[in-house]
Design a protein around this motif. Structure first.
Motif, short mmCIF file in Angstrom:
data_model
loop_
_atom_site.label_atom_id
_atom_site.label_comp_id
_atom_site.label_asym_id
_atom_site.label_seq_id
_atom_site.Cartn_x
_atom_site.Cartn_y
_atom_site.Cartn_z
N ILE A 54 -1.54 3.54 -5.77
CA ILE A 54 -1.69 4.83 -5.46
C ILE A 54 -2.04 5.26 -3.57
O ILE A 54 -1.93 4.87 -2.96
N GLN A 85 3.64 21.92 -5.11
CA GLN A 85 5.36 21.13 -4.63
C GLN A 85 6.82 21.55 -5.02
O GLN A 85 7.40 22.08 -3.76
N PRO A 139 3.80 9.70 5.73
CA PRO A 139 5.22 9.49 4.98
C PRO A 139 5.86 9.80 3.69
O PRO A 139 4.30 9.93 2.49
N ASN A 140 7.01 9.56 3.36
CA ASN A 140 7.24 10.51 1.80
C ASN A 140 6.79 9.25 0.79
O ASN A 140 6.33 7.80 1.22
N GLY A 141 5.99 9.50 0.12
CA GLY A 141 5.88 8.12 -0.93
C GLY A 141 4.29 7.66 -0.67
O GLY A 141 3.84 7.23 -1.38
N SER A 142 3.45 8.86 0.07
CA SER A 142 2.44 7.69 0.55
C SER A 142 1.31 8.29 -0.02
O SER A 142 0.12 7.65 0.17
N GLY A 143 1.56 9.18 -1.07
CA GLY A 143 0.26 9.55 -2.25
C GLY A 143 -0.51 11.41 -1.23
O GLY A 143 -1.32 11.25 -2.28
N LYS A 144 0.54 11.86 -1.32
CA LYS A 144 -0.29 12.88 -0.36
C LYS A 144 -0.32 13.89 -2.06
O LYS A 144 -1.21 15.06 -2.22
N SER A 145 0.20 14.33 -2.81
CA SER A 145 1.06 15.25 -3.58
C SER A 145 0.44 14.32 -5.13
O SER A 145 -0.35 15.07 -5.44
N THR A 146 -0.08 12.29 -4.55
CA THR A 146 -1.54 11.95 -5.98
C THR A 146 -2.25 12.94 -5.63
O THR A 146 -3.02 12.95 -7.31
N VAL A 158 -1.33 4.81 -11.03
CA VAL A 158 -0.45 5.08 -12.11
C VAL A 158 0.60 3.50 -12.60
O VAL A 158 1.26 3.64 -11.61
N GLU A 159 0.16 4.13 -14.00
CA GLU A 159 1.55 3.15 -15.02
C GLU A 159 0.63 1.83 -14.01
O GLU A 159 2.35 1.21 -13.27
N HIS A 204 4.59 18.08 6.22
CA HIS A 204 5.94 17.26 7.19
C HIS A 204 5.86 18.24 8.27
O HIS A 204 6.37 17.29 9.23
N LYS A 221 0.58 1.11 -11.11
CA LYS A 221 0.57 0.90 -9.39
C LYS A 221 -0.40 1.67 -8.68
O LYS A 221 -0.65 3.12 -8.80
N GLU A 238 2.95 21.15 0.51
CA GLU A 238 4.53 21.23 0.71
C GLU A 238 4.79 22.45 0.49
O GLU A 238 5.84 22.71 0.15
N1 LIG Z 1 3.90 9.18 -12.66
C1 LIG Z 1 4.39 8.28 -11.43
N2 LIG Z 1 4.80 7.28 -12.10
C2 LIG Z 1 4.73 6.47 -10.99
N3 LIG Z 1 4.90 6.63 -10.56
C3 LIG Z 1 4.36 7.32 -9.40
C4 LIG Z 1 3.80 8.85 -10.33
N4 LIG Z 1 3.89 9.40 -9.53
C5 LIG Z 1 3.71 9.11 -8.56
N5 LIG Z 1 4.42 7.42 -8.46
C6 LIG Z 1 4.75 6.67 -7.21
O1 LIG Z 1 3.80 6.97 -6.20
C7 LIG Z 1 3.80 7.20 -4.61
C8 LIG Z 1 3.55 8.35 -3.91
O2 LIG Z 1 4.50 9.20 -4.68
P1 LIG Z 1 3.94 10.78 -3.98
O3 LIG Z 1 4.13 12.03 -5.04
O4 LIG Z 1 2.10 11.14 -3.98
O5 LIG Z 1 3.95 10.90 -2.39
P2 LIG Z 1 3.62 12.31 -1.35
O6 LIG Z 1 3.50 11.74 -0.34
O7 LIG Z 1 3.87 13.29 -2.18
O8 LIG Z 1 5.25 12.09 -1.43
P3 LIG Z 1 6.59 13.53 -0.60
O9 LIG Z 1 5.88 13.81 0.80
O10 LIG Z 1 7.53 12.77 -1.04
O11 LIG Z 1 6.04 14.39 -1.32
C9 LIG Z 1 5.42 7.39 -5.07
O12 LIG Z 1 5.71 5.58 -4.41
C10 LIG Z 1 5.72 7.50 -6.71
O13 LIG Z 1 6.89 6.50 -6.72
#
Ligand SMILES: Nc1ncnc2c1ncn2[C@@H]1O[C@H](COP(=O)(O)OP(=O)(O)OP(=O)(O)O)[C@@H](O)[C@H]1O
Ligand SMILES: [Mg+2]
Lengths: 251, 443
Positions: A16, A85, A35-42, A11-12, A203, A14, A171
């Motif tokens: 993920i 979520q 963990p938070n930010g690991s990419g689950k929602s992505t 994404v942008e 979680h 970066k 979640e």
């Molecule tokens: N549109 C975006 N622009 C920039 N970074 C993004 C974008 N979407 C997600 N990210 C980054 O990608 C990483 C993964 O995000 P994601 O939401 O998939 O995490 P997650 O595992 O679902 O976390 P959580 O447990 O907190 O819900 C994070 O660091 C987030 O900041």
């Protein structure tokens, strides 16, 4: 039913997801923790077809069909459902009308006749009871002013009415009280059958007491670094993620 | 350019003099002609016209059309009526009253709701009282033109204490078969003490012809009168519309006003309100939808002149294509207008990178004990909402239209009469792409 191989998503600029693989068969329930930010929602968003993600490599197959080129609505019509979520509030769009439009869009896609108001309401009543949803939420704008728990319950209610083949629950258990958690679990368990697959992002191992998964995966830094059964979830709750991360680094 | 336009209208006035009621109100007409000659048409140098260039109007040579009802087919007028609602319809074709197409509704005997020209021929004192009094100032060349060509319009008088159950619907339609027609409708609306009424103005015409409507409405609400006033501008897409509504309100009167600007290639609607006595209240709702190369300008002015006056203004706009909209909302709270409440908001939705809006709320407060607020927003369709709807199996166009409809409906849902609300919802939805599914969402 769902096969993901070496999925890399940015994404942008970066990255993920960094080479994620996962196979879910019909009839199975898989839990994804991490963990938070690991990419689950992505992952959940990419599966549902959200724009703005750059898939740099890998395959996603649903029913042996590559779905990259399918728009979100086409995926939905083919039976993929994402429980968000953070369900978005949509002022001015009536909750129950949206659901009716959704049901009928799916039916038309399947070559079935649209439901009339009476048949639709019958299903709505039945599912409302299943998830103990308050009737007053039906005629409000989608999620507008709903409490956190009400939003989650509305997602499960939509899922129950739409009866998807692949449900991804991001979640859905977060922010629910114990009673609501049980109801959500019941909703999921009712849906569970040999033709459907369910992916639960969570979680908390507590949800998995009620919905016993076939597999539990740990998603960390864009990859699945460990998979196991429900025991893994209990272990994670006791010990956190560090030991697995270390294990993965060592490997 | 402006001089050429002025001389064109002077020539038109000579033609007008030969066959219409042009000898009525000679002083007003002479003053208006004089204004026109010395001031010309407004240019963008004038603050109030900064964002709206009227040269597309002044460049063209519009002429007065024949006031023949045959010029417009009755079927077209029927599409403008509110079926299922017992209305008193006053129909004007090319600015002239059409007896045949008008339909009498169930009005109390003491109510006057007729063609201005016919009232004038029997009892000129009534219209003259208003046409020579306050509220008749010339603001710019278009208000002057309206006086110069004053010929017909609606005169509505609701006497003290009278409640009118049937909405009065004034329909202005322009000939679909002739190019370049102009009309200068004029409405006078007076509600006596404790009178109540619903009055609707509709402006429409052919989709494929170029024409120009230059309307003016004067409204006076006396003590405790209550008026629901609707202006529905749904001119054809090649049309030009300049409209001006001047409202004066006396003690404890209340007006709920809805202004919808849907049509026209260049359209401007001004609503000026004077809250002249304590307790006067106005709720001003507006909706503008602009597409392709449409230019839609809404100017409002609300003057709180006395204590305990209330105004709530809420305008929304949706712009797509290369359309451009202007919203300018000025609220003046005069020094003696303590305990005033004035709230204004303007929300805009841009659907394309080439659409534009200039929004300018202006608050001038000279009293100290007041409650005032204002705010303006400009946004785009929310990607999160769009994605959510699409995951619920709605295709992209439907999802977009649904969100646009929901945005616009914030204004429309305040409309009290269900028949009216429904029709306007359909009018709005009719402007959106792929809207069959959405109709299921309409109440
Ligand atoms: N549109 C975006 N622009 C920039 N970074 C993004 C974008 N979407 C997600 N990210 C980054 O990608 C990483 C993964 O995000 P994601 O939401 O998939 O995490 P997650 O595992 O679902 O976390 P959580 O447990 O907190 O819900 C994070 O660091 C987030 O900041
Ligand atoms: Mg997440």
């Amino acid at each position: 039913m769902l096969t993901i191989e070496n999925l890399q998503v940015s994404v942008e600029k970066k990255q993920i997801l960094k080479g994620l693989s996962l196979a879910v068969q019909a009839g199975e329930v898989h839990a994804i923790m991490g963990p938070n930010g690991s990419g689950k929602s992505t992952l959940a968003n990419v599966l549902a077809g959200r724009e703005g993600y750059e898939v740099t490599s890998g395959i996603i197959k649903y029913d042996d069909q590559d779905i990259f080129d399918l728009a979100p609505e086409e995926r939905a019509r083919k039976g993929i459902f994402l429980a968000f979520q953070y369900p978005v509030e949509i002022p001015g769009v009536n909750n129950i009308y949206l659901l009716k439009a959704a049901v009928n869009a799916v039916r038309v896609h399947r070559g079935e006749p649209e439901l009339d108001a009476v048949d639709f309401l019958k299903i709505v009543r039945e599912k409302m009871q299943l998830v103990k949803m308050d009737e007053s939420l039906l005629n409000r704008s989608v999620n507008e002013g709903f409490s956190g728990g009400e939003k989650k319950r509305n997602e499960i209610f939509q899922m129950a009415v739409l009866e998807p083949r692949l449900a991804i629950l991001d979640e859905t258990d977060s922010g629910l009280d114990i009673d609501a958690l049980k109801i959500v679990a019941e909703g999921v368990n009712t849906l569970r059958n040999e033709n459907r697959a369910i992916v639960l992002v969570t979680h908390y191992q507590r949800l998995l007491e009620y919905i016993v998964p076939d597999q539990v995966h740990v998603l960390s830094d864009g990859r699945i670094i460990k998979s196991g059964d429900r025991g893994l979830a209990i272990e994670l709750e006791e010990k956190g993620y560090d030991w697995i991360k270390q294990e993965a680094r060592a490997a | 350019m402006s001089e050429a336009a002025v001389s064109h209208y002077l020539t038109e006035f000579d033609r007008f003099k030969n066959n219409r009621l042009s000898d009525w109100l000679p002083k007003q007409r002479a003053d208006a002609l004089e204004y026109l000659q010395s001031n010309g048409f407004p240019t963008r140098k004038r603050e109030k016209w900064k964002y709206t260039d009227v040269s597309p109007i002044t460049r063209r040579k519009f002429t007065l059309g024949p006031a023949t009802p045959e010029a417009v087919d009755g079927g077209f007028i029927d599409t403008l009526r509110f079926s299922g609602l017992d209305c008193h319809d006053l129909v004007f074709i090319n600015g002239g009253f059409s007896e045949n197409l008008s339909r009498a509704g169930n009005l109390p005997d003491e109510v006057t709701a007729r063609s201005l020209a016919s009232v004038k021929s029997e009892n000129p004192a009534l219209p003259e009282r208003f046409l020579t009094g306050p509220g008749e100032e010339i603001d710019h060349a278009f208000t002057a033109l309206n006086i110069v060509f004053l010929n017909d319009g609606a005169l509505i008088h609701i006497p003290d204490g009278t409640q009118v159950p049937a909405p009065i619907h004034v329909i202005y339609a322009t000939d679909k078969n002739t190019e370049s027609i102009m009309s200068h409708p004029r409405n006078l609306i007076v509600l006596g003490r404790q009178a109540r009424a619903t009055i609707i103005e509709t402006y429409a015409g052919g989709e494929d012809t170029e024409y120009f409507t230059n309307s003016r409405t004067q409204i006076l609400c006396q003590d405790s009168a209550q008026l629901d006033y609707y202006k529905i501008q749904q001119e054809g897409h090649r049309a030009f519309h300049i409209g001006n509504t001047k409202i004066r309100q006396q003690r404890n009167s209340r007006i709920d006003c809805h202004s919808l600007s849907l049509g026209g290639s260049l359209a401007r609607s001004d609503i000026d309100v004077e809250l002249d006595e304590p307790g006067a209240e106005i709720n001003l709702n507006g909706l503008y939808l602009a597409n392709n190369r449409q230019h839609i300008d809404n100017h409002t002015l609300i003057e709180h002149k006395q204590p305990h006056t209330v105004s709530n203004e809420h305008y929304r706009g949706v712009m797509g294509g290369r359309a451009r909209a202007v919203f300018n909302g000025k609220v003046i709270v005069h020094e003696q207008a303590q305990k005033t409440q004035a709230h204004q908001s303007n929300a805009n939705l841009l659907l394309s990178g080439n659409a534009e809006v200039d929004t300018k709320p202006e608050l001038e407060i000279y009293a100290d004990d007041v409650k005032c607020s204002h705010g303006a927003t400009v946004g785009r369709l929310d990607e999160n909402m769009l994605f959510y709807l699409r995951t619920r199996a709605l295709d992209k166009d439907t999802a977009k239209s649904l969100l646009i409809y929901a945005f616009a409906d914030e204004v429309i849902r305040n409309i009290k009469l269900p028949e009216l609300r429904k029709r306007l919802e359909y009018n709005v939805v009719g402007e959106l792409p792929d809207t069959d599914l959405i109709k299921g969402f309409m109440k």
